[in-house]
Design a protein around this motif. Structure first.
Motif, PDB file in Angstrom:
ATOM      1  N   LEU A   1       0.845  -1.222  -0.043  1.00  0.00           N
ATOM      2  CA  LEU A   1       0.078   0.023   0.105  1.00  0.00           C
ATOM      3  C   LEU A   1       0.834   1.294   0.134  1.00  0.00           C
ATOM      4  O   LEU A   1       0.653   2.331  -0.701  1.00  0.00           O
TER       5      LEU A   1
ATOM      6  N   ALA B   1      -0.939  -3.206  -5.963  1.00  0.00           N
ATOM      7  CA  ALA B   1      -0.586  -3.416  -4.532  1.00  0.00           C
ATOM      8  C   ALA B   1      -1.386  -4.640  -4.109  1.00  0.00           C
ATOM      9  O   ALA B   1      -0.940  -5.408  -3.256  1.00  0.00           O
ATOM     10  N   PHE B   2      -2.598  -4.788  -4.807  1.00  0.00           N
ATOM     11  CA  PHE B   2      -3.467  -6.007  -3.945  1.00  0.00           C
ATOM     12  C   PHE B   2      -3.862  -7.066  -5.009  1.00  0.00           C
ATOM     13  O   PHE B   2      -4.403  -6.733  -6.136  1.00  0.00           O
TER      14      PHE B   2
ATOM     15  N   LEU C   1      -2.984   1.444  -6.856  1.00  0.00           N
ATOM     16  CA  LEU C   1      -3.681   0.417  -5.861  1.00  0.00           C
ATOM     17  C   LEU C   1      -3.843  -1.066  -6.182  1.00  0.00           C
ATOM     18  O   LEU C   1      -3.677  -1.915  -5.256  1.00  0.00           O
TER      19      LEU C   1
END
Length: 882
Positions: free
Chosen positions: A786, A854-855, A851
């Motif tokens: 994150l 990141a996931f 984002l």
């Protein structure tokens, strides 16, 4: 038949364009202007004069104005007796004109005393002074309290015999009813434009407010001290400023005033450019005559919105025909639907451009307005060029009957197989990944090829030694070179390999170190080189890890558009962008052109352009023959696109003569596609500058609303239209040409928008600088987390927040109204707020993409594959493997 169809389409839309101009400018009969009106508000300042800087008209200029008005008006109303304005009563008397003499009051008490003494003296001296007006909108501006104004009025009434009053807006009189006790008449300003009233209702609205005042003060005579409509300015709710609306309002009002025997002063005799500083641009345009003393509209003939509309319509058609003719060149395969689509876009764009330029030339110019106007016009023309290029690609991607240059012949069993040298440049690549690439090359179904692996500048022997050993195991076809130091990045490695290529190799093929090739790659594509003019055969870049995460699935959706839309249309004019993955080059042309350019960080595209300049052709085969790995993080995704955009600007500068000058080695179609293809990236650079300027402009609007207004609505509508047009194009073509579903199309849009800021920076830097280090796209990296994701999109996030806060500030800030008039929201402000919000979308997309990286959400969220699209653009069976 195509020529006849094109002429019919062009002629049809030319006729429609004239018809639209004619319909919008049909004559409207209105009551004629009376031979003599009761009064004009009179400010005799010329274009170069400004009372706020003590620049006053001469007596000769004042008298010339009064002579022009002689016989047309009974009286003139003045606002001040400062300087030469004190001579108006005497000069007006020479021409048989009465005067409503005005004294200017504001917060400066000493000047007020001087004005009061002078007006009393002039009123007692000149018999043609029929009334005196002490102060103009003093309470409305808040310069004096009602008790102070009342004392000035009482002193004037006690000192002179003429009726004394003051002039305020109608709602100010209703707010201060006690003021009527200190005047002999009520001077009211009825200016429905400032209140956003539509011109068709404006006369009735004005008289309804007059009735309210008469009811509130039944025993006081009422004089309309100002009534009028501007000929130019911002739209305020329903109130549109134009010459035609000024004529319509005044001619209707004058007929009504004559019927009801109202005393009035038309606002105003002559345009006053100096008022723009106080009231915004609209303040300059309230005159019945312009600043050069020419009437601005017809006094008796039917009203036409734009009297010169015939010339403008002809110019629109002429511009459209030229542009349309250029777009129709070499478009024999384009269907009539595509030609009609282009005609709609071109004629609409030409008409808007002609109108905006015409409107700009009708304004009173200052140095600042000229600079701002020229910059806005250049921006408008840039937006229109991008829109036309997008429209042309849209038409040629969808509305075509056939593709002349699509595909390559398959090799027959008795055909000669030219020797191919496959070059694999590598730098610090994961050995297992590179070994997988080499194993795929070993399985090629082709009789005569070699593989040269060039590992340049990798320091860790543990990285390159396993690859070297594996090449030895694969046999003599595979040769490994570790070179350190080696300059020139990837181009340097490829030149090193070229110098060590087998003497009898006729074709050089290049793949990236992460690509797993199809066994039929060489067998299917080398036959194209039988045509001695073919120097390049290119297959698409493709990827095999789109299912690894939603982030990579979004990247994959974005990549597909270029190869299944742009490259196919470019191929029709022999103008593809060569890219150093899955490319094959004839060795002789590669060496004759001087090899790979080590000064350019997109050496592949630069080589392709040099080969075109040498007079050779390229062929694009829209079938995947190998799949690699995509960037693992948003940072890497951005850096890869930065390199592509920066390299494109390097190429534009280095090849400017060939691209922009006629008579060079490139065909018109090649020049068009290279310029138009990179034009959107240049536009992204301009868009970045626009956003920075928009932030500054918005801050200025919030801090100085009386002096800084939003751009005119047309300058906001154009970028909004381009954004909408490009979005519609993407949705349509991704469905019919790429075979994407709605989620994949949305993913492609978000991923593309997320790169806007990066491309803009690269374009600006590429145009202004010469050297940028080559950035290798890392493979098999790790999720940034994150914090890393937020850091990767920090610039975009700050820009997004700045634009959103600016939109909020503009929406809630006090609005410029000029002399503190009632401020109303108009379409200019609303459009500007929408622009700020829309401009924040690409930056929000960047944050979202970062984002997403990141996931590790599953890639199947976007769907399981893409529909296969045939060469003709029709849907075929589903392709689960993709």
């Amino acid at each position: 038949m195509k020529t006849i169809g094109s002429l019919l389409i062009a002629g049809l839309f030319a006729t429609l364009t004239f018809a639209v101009w004619a319909y919008l400018n049909r004559p409207t009969p209105e009551p004629p202007w009376p031979k003599r009106i009761q009064g004009f508000a009179f400010s005799p300042f010329r274009a170069s004069e400004d009372p706020t800087h003590f620049e006053m008209p001469t007596d000769a200029e004042i008298e010339a104005d009064l002579q022009l008005l002689e016989g047309q008006v009974n009286a003139v109303r003045t606002y001040s007796v400062g300087g030469t304005l004190s001579d108006v009563p005497e000069l007006a008397d020479r021409h048989g004109l009465n005067v409503a003499l005005g004294a200017w009051l504001d917060a400066d008490r000493d000047k007020n005393e001087e004005q009061l003494r002078t007006v009393i003296d002039l009123a007692n001296t000149h018999q043609n002074v029929v009334r005196v007006i002490i102060g103009n909108e003093v309470l409305f501006r808040g310069d004096l309290k009602v008790e102070e104004l009342a004392r000035y009025l009482d002193r004037a009434r006690a000192s002179i015999g003429q009726p004394v009053g003051t002039a305020e807006t109608w709602h100010t009189w209703l707010a201060y009813p006690e003021l009527a006790q200190h005047v002999d008449f009520i001077g009211v300003h009825l200016l429905p434009y400032w209140e956003g009233v539509a011109v068709d209702r404006a006369v009735d609205y004005s008289f309804s407010q007059l009735r309210r005042l008469q009811k509130a003060s039944p025993h006081k005579p009422i004089v309309i001290a100002e009534i009028g409509w501007p000929s130019r300015g911002r739209t305020r709710e329903s109130a549109v400023a134009s010459d035609a609306n000024e004529a319509l309002f005044l001619r209707r009002f004058l007929q009504r005033a004559e019927q009801e025997q109202i005393v009035y002063y038309v606002m105003e005799a002559f345009d006053q450019p100096w008022k723009a500083y106080l009231e915004g641009a609209v303040g300059s345009y309230w005159g019945v005559y312009d600043v050069n003393r020419h009437p601005k509209f017809a006094f008796t003939a039917p009203i036409v919105r734009v009297p010169e509309w015939h010339i403008l319509a002809a110019a629109s058609v002429a511009v459209a025909l030229v542009v349309l003719g250029l777009l129709y060149l070499n478009s024999d395969s384009l269907r009539n639907r595509g030609r009609s689509f282009l005609a709609v876009v071109v004629y609409a764009t030409a008409t808007i451009a002609v109108w905006v330029i015409y409107d700009f030339t009708q304004q009173y110019m200052t140095l600042s307005s000229v600079i701002a106007g020229v910059l806005l016009l250049l921006g408008m023309l840039g937006v229109m060029l991008v829109l036309l290029a997008e429209a042309h690609e849209w038409a040629e991607a969808h509305w075509v009957e056939y593709r002349r240059r699509l595909g390559a012949p398959l090799m027959s069993s008795d055909a000669r197989s030219p020797r191919v040298s496959i070059h694999v440049p590598a730098y610090n690549e994961p050995p297992a990944m590179l070994i997988e690439t080499l194993d795929a090359l070993a399985r090629l179904d082709y009789p005569d090829f070699e593989v040269l692996v060039i590992d340049n500048n990798t320091r860790d022997e543990a990285v390159w030694r396993p690859v070297e050993a594996h090449c030895a195991q694969l046999g003599p076809r595979f040769r490994f070179f570790h070179v350190a130091p080696l300059a020139g990045f990837k181009a340097g490695a490829l030149n090193y390999a070229l110098a060590r290529t087998a003497p009898d190799a006729e074709i050089v093929a290049v793949i990236d170190s992460d690509y797993v090739v199809d066994a039929r790659w060489l067998r299917d594509l080398t036959p194209a080189f039988r045509d001695q003019r073919i120097a390049i055969v290119q297959a698409p870049q493709d990827y095999r890890d789109e299912g690894a995460s939603a982030f990579k699935a979004m990247c994959y959706a974005e990549y597909r558009g270029f190869f299944h839309i742009g490259m196919i249309t470019r191929n029709e004019r022999n103008a593809i962008i060569q890219h150093g993955t899955m490319t094959m080059v004839r060795r002789r042309q590669l060496e004759d052109c001087g090899g790979w350019a080590e000064w350019c960080i997109t050496e592949d595209a630069e080589l392709g352009l040099r080969i075109f300049e040498a007079g050779f052709d390229a062929s694009f085969v829209p079938s995947s023959y190998g799949r690699g790995l995509m960037p693992d993080t948003f940072v890497d995704f951005k850096k890869q696109r930065f390199r592509w955009a920066y390299g494109a600007m390097q190429i534009l500068k280095a090849h400017a003569r060939a691209l922009f000058l006629e008579g060079g080695p490139l065909s018109p179609g090649q020049r068009y596609h290279f310029i138009a293809g990179w034009l959107p990236w240049t536009a992204d650079g301009c868009n970045l500058l626009f956003n920075l300027a928009a932030l500054a402009w918005s801050v200025a609007m919030v801090w100085a609303p009386r002096h800084i207004e939003p751009p005119l609505v047309v300058y906001s509508v154009l970028p909004l239209s381009l954004f909408t047009f490009k979005l519609a194009k993407l949705i349509h073509l991704y469905h019919v040409r790429v075979g994407a579903n709605s989620r994949q199309t949305l993913a492609a849009a978000v991923a593309g928008l997320a790169l806007t800021h990066t491309i803009g920076k690269a374009a600006i830097k590429g145009l202004l600088t010469r050297d940028e280090p080559f950035f290798r796209t890392p493979k098999q990296g790790h999720s940034p987390g994150l914090a890393g994701a937020l850091l990767a999109a920090r610039e975009e996030t700050l820009m997004m927040l700045g634009l959103l806060l600016s939109a909020w500030g503009v929406a809630h800030a006090p609005q410029a109204a000029g002399l503190d008039r009632v401020a109303l929201a108009g379409p200019d402000r609303l459009a500007w707020i929408v622009v700020l919000l829309v401009q924040s979308v690409p930056y929000a997309s960047s944050l979202l993409m970062s984002l997403m990286s990141a996931f590790p959400l599953p890639g199947r969220l976007l769907g399981t594959g893409y529909r296969r699209i045939t060469a003709a653009g029709k849907r075929a069976e589903a392709d689960p493997a993709r």
